[in-house]
Design a protein around this motif. Structure first.
Motif, PDB file in Angstrom:
ATOM      1  N   ASP A 185     166.892  49.035  -6.162  1.00 34.84           N
ATOM      2  CA  ASP A 185     168.278  48.551  -6.234  1.00 34.84           C
ATOM      3  C   ASP A 185     168.505  47.749  -7.514  1.00 34.84           C
ATOM      4  N   PHE A 186     167.578  46.862  -7.814  1.00 39.92           N
ATOM      5  CA  PHE A 186     167.655  46.000  -9.005  1.00 39.92           C
ATOM      6  C   PHE A 186     167.764  46.849 -10.273  1.00 39.92           C
ATOM      7  N   ALA A 187     166.907  47.863 -10.368  1.00 39.96           N
ATOM      8  CA  ALA A 187     166.882  48.717 -11.568  1.00 39.96           C
ATOM      9  C   ALA A 187     168.133  49.591 -11.626  1.00 39.96           C
ATOM     10  N   THR A 188     168.549  50.105 -10.491  1.00 41.02           N
ATOM     11  CA  THR A 188     169.732  50.985 -10.473  1.00 41.02           C
ATOM     12  C   THR A 188     170.974  50.204 -10.897  1.00 41.02           C
ATOM     13  N   GLU A 189     171.063  48.964 -10.407  1.00 44.41           N
ATOM     14  CA  GLU A 189     172.199  48.116 -10.810  1.00 44.41           C
ATOM     15  C   GLU A 189     172.226  47.886 -12.322  1.00 44.41           C
ATOM     16  N   ARG A 190     171.077  48.004 -12.966  1.00 48.45           N
ATOM     17  CA  ARG A 190     170.999  47.814 -14.415  1.00 48.45           C
ATOM     18  C   ARG A 190     170.990  49.139 -15.184  1.00 48.45           C
ATOM     19  N   GLY A 191     171.420  50.204 -14.499  1.00 46.61           N
ATOM     20  CA  GLY A 191     171.635  51.478 -15.196  1.00 46.61           C
ATOM     21  C   GLY A 191     170.447  52.418 -15.235  1.00 46.61           C
ATOM     22  N   MET A 192     169.364  52.081 -14.509  1.00 44.27           N
ATOM     23  CA  MET A 192     168.187  52.962 -14.496  1.00 44.27           C
ATOM     24  C   MET A 192     168.391  54.005 -13.385  1.00 44.27           C
ATOM     25  N   GLU A 222     159.468  47.115  -2.973  1.00 46.44           N
ATOM     26  CA  GLU A 222     159.778  48.395  -3.631  1.00 46.44           C
ATOM     27  C   GLU A 222     161.256  48.754  -3.551  1.00 46.44           C
ATOM     28  N   LYS A 223     161.805  48.615  -2.374  1.00 47.99           N
ATOM     29  CA  LYS A 223     163.212  48.955  -2.187  1.00 47.99           C
ATOM     30  C   LYS A 223     164.095  48.037  -3.055  1.00 47.99           C
ATOM     31  N   ASP A 224     163.750  46.755  -3.085  1.00 48.51           N
ATOM     32  CA  ASP A 224     164.510  45.797  -3.900  1.00 48.51           C
ATOM     33  C   ASP A 224     164.481  46.189  -5.377  1.00 48.51           C
ATOM     34  N   PHE A 225     163.313  46.654  -5.820  1.00 47.39           N
ATOM     35  CA  PHE A 225     163.226  47.003  -7.240  1.00 47.39           C
ATOM     36  C   PHE A 225     164.100  48.215  -7.570  1.00 47.39           C
ATOM     37  N   PHE A 261     154.429  55.392 -10.502  1.00 50.94           N
ATOM     38  CA  PHE A 261     153.826  54.084 -10.260  1.00 50.94           C
ATOM     39  C   PHE A 261     154.371  53.489  -8.973  1.00 50.94           C
ATOM     40  N   VAL A 262     153.621  52.529  -8.433  1.00 53.05           N
ATOM     41  CA  VAL A 262     153.996  51.879  -7.171  1.00 53.05           C
ATOM     42  C   VAL A 262     153.813  50.370  -7.334  1.00 53.05           C
ATOM     43  N   MET A 263     154.223  49.616  -6.295  1.00 57.46           N
ATOM     44  CA  MET A 263     153.931  48.191  -6.265  1.00 57.46           C
ATOM     45  C   MET A 263     152.502  48.003  -5.749  1.00 57.46           C
ATOM     46  N   LYS A 264     151.793  47.037  -6.297  1.00 55.80           N
ATOM     47  CA  LYS A 264     150.485  46.681  -5.749  1.00 55.80           C
ATOM     48  C   LYS A 264     150.664  46.238  -4.289  1.00 55.80           C
ATOM     49  N   PRO A 265     149.593  46.359  -3.461  1.00 53.90           N
ATOM     50  CA  PRO A 265     149.742  46.088  -2.019  1.00 53.90           C
ATOM     51  C   PRO A 265     150.443  44.754  -1.707  1.00 53.90           C
ATOM     52  N   GLU A 266     150.127  43.708  -2.490  1.00 53.24           N
ATOM     53  CA  GLU A 266     150.709  42.403  -2.147  1.00 53.24           C
ATOM     54  C   GLU A 266     152.214  42.324  -2.428  1.00 53.24           C
ATOM     55  N   TYR A 267     152.753  43.289  -3.161  1.00 54.31           N
ATOM     56  CA  TYR A 267     154.197  43.295  -3.460  1.00 54.31           C
ATOM     57  C   TYR A 267     154.931  44.469  -2.813  1.00 54.31           C
ATOM     58  N   LYS A 268     154.189  45.243  -1.995  1.00 50.02           N
ATOM     59  CA  LYS A 268     154.706  46.513  -1.447  1.00 50.02           C
ATOM     60  C   LYS A 268     156.114  46.382  -0.860  1.00 50.02           C
ATOM     61  N   ASP A 269     156.400  45.263  -0.190  1.00 51.57           N
ATOM     62  CA  ASP A 269     157.702  45.138   0.478  1.00 51.57           C
ATOM     63  C   ASP A 269     158.859  44.932  -0.505  1.00 51.57           C
TER      64      ASP A 269
END
Ligand SMILES: *Cc1c(COP(=O)(O)O)cnc(C)c1O
Length: 356
Positions: free
Chosen positions: A310-317, A305-308, A295-303
């Motif tokens: 990091d956010f998910a990895t910090e929470r153990g994903m 992706e990198k933040d997500f 899955f990807v971010m919809k075009p309006e949220y594309k920028d």
């Protein structure tokens, strides 16, 4: 913090497999020696090989007349071994991704290859339908699960000829009608064992049709005859594979695994489909893999992706970054991954969405 393992391969193993393997590294079969330092010809290891083959056949309901082999070289060596042994004149291949096209490239070294359909036009985000397989081919080859793109063929195709399949990343996730196949192969490092062993299920009387000269090690007949012991097999990964097979049997076998896998995939795809931020890269639900969810971010949220990531990895994903050919995210939901991890990922996606 609890880690949730979404790596695409090598990937999550059952805790049972890891614990039993760790024990055997210390002391194998009460021999007072590590499994790392004993002969593959010892009766204790022969028993491991025999039980692994027997359980593999039992769980997949492999009919009489087939051999199960444990070889080296990875699925990638099978791309060449398959045509070297099985392609007499012409073979049909379905092009559903990078792994399928690597198999096609190798097959062309040995004979005529008819690529009956390809989904390359849309970066492999669908499974081609409406193709016909010529009746005069030696076999039809397909990749059942496209690990990189998250597409999967979850029903044995009806093509009127003998089939060969790369099932590296979805073996043991659905019942397979083995009798339709001359050969099925896969690297073990997704649903079975640590990297280093390759499984091959081969119909004995499908061998020996070509009069091509085949080097001894690359000839399936060698390994059938010697019970995967022509040379030193990957001892430790085979031991781990046996533990995974025991674990699968204890859980209740393929049908139970399939149900668990479908349920996990449903939870994640439903979360993606109902999100304002994320979108699945495979539009047709029938083509979506239950093993690798892309899955990807919809075009309006594309920028974001990198933040997500990091956010998910910090929470153990762990391991949710998408393959470079697709981008975005890929969550691999192999057999050993618990539902709890899928729910944890969905929670993190919702938390991120609420913040933005
Ligand atoms: C991982 C993978 C491969 C490559 O396997 P190796 O063992 O690394 O050669 C081939 N095909 C598929 C479908 C895979 O997922």
């Amino acid at each position: 913090m609890k880690k949730h393992n979404f790596y695409a391969g090598p990937s999550i193993m059952s805790q049972f497999t890891i614990d039993e393997t760790a024990k055997a590294v210390k002391d194998f079969a009460d021999m007072g020696l590590s499994i790392l330092e004993i002969s593959h010809r010892s009766k204790q290891f022969q028993a491991v090989m025999d039980e692994a083959v027997a359980l593999f056949k039992e769980l997949l309901e492999i009919p009489e007349g087939y051999s199960v082999l444990f070889l080296g070289g990875g699925a990638s060596l099978q791309f060449a071994m398959v045509p070297m042994n099985m392609l007499v004149k012409k073979a049909a291949y379905l092009d559903t991704g990078v792994w399928a096209s690597k198999a096609i490239k190798e097959a062309k070294l040995f004979g005529e290859v008819d690529v009956v359909a390809s989904s390359k036009d849309k970066n492999y985000n669908y499974i081609p339908r409406d193709y016909t397989v010529p009746s005069d081919v030696d076999y039809f080859h397909y990749t059942s699960n496209n690990t990189i793109y998250g597409t999967e063929i979850r029903k044995d195709p009806e093509v009127g000829v003998r089939m060969i399949a790369d099932m590296s990343s979805d073996i043991f996730s659905r019942p397979v009608d083995i009798s339709k196949y001359d050969l099925i192969y896969g690297g073990a490092q997704k649903n079975l064992a640590p990297a280093g062993v390759t499984f091959v299920i081969v119909k004995d009387d499908a061998l020996g049709r070509t009069d091509r000269v085949i080097p001894t090690m690359l000839n399936y007949a060698t390994h059938v005859k010697k019970g995967s012991m022509f040379n030193t097999p990957p001892v430790l990964p085979i031991f781990s594979a046996l533990q995974t097979l025991k674990y699968y049997k204890q859980l209740g076998g393929i049908k139970v695994l399939e149900k668990m896998d479908v349920d996990k995939a449903d939870v994640l795809y439903n979360a993606i489909d109902s999100s304002k931020m994320f979108v699945a890269t495979v539009p047709n639900p029938e083509d979506r893999s239950i093993m690798n969810v892309c899955f990807v971010m919809k075009p309006e949220y594309k920028d974001l992706e990198k933040d997500f990531i990091d956010f998910a990895t910090e929470r153990g994903m762990m391991g949710i970054k998408g393959h470079r050919d697709v981008g975005g995210f890929r969550a691999s939901l192999y057999n050993a991954l618990p539902m709890e991890s899928v729910k944890a990922l969905v929670d993190v996606m919702k938390e991120f969405e609420n913040k933005h």
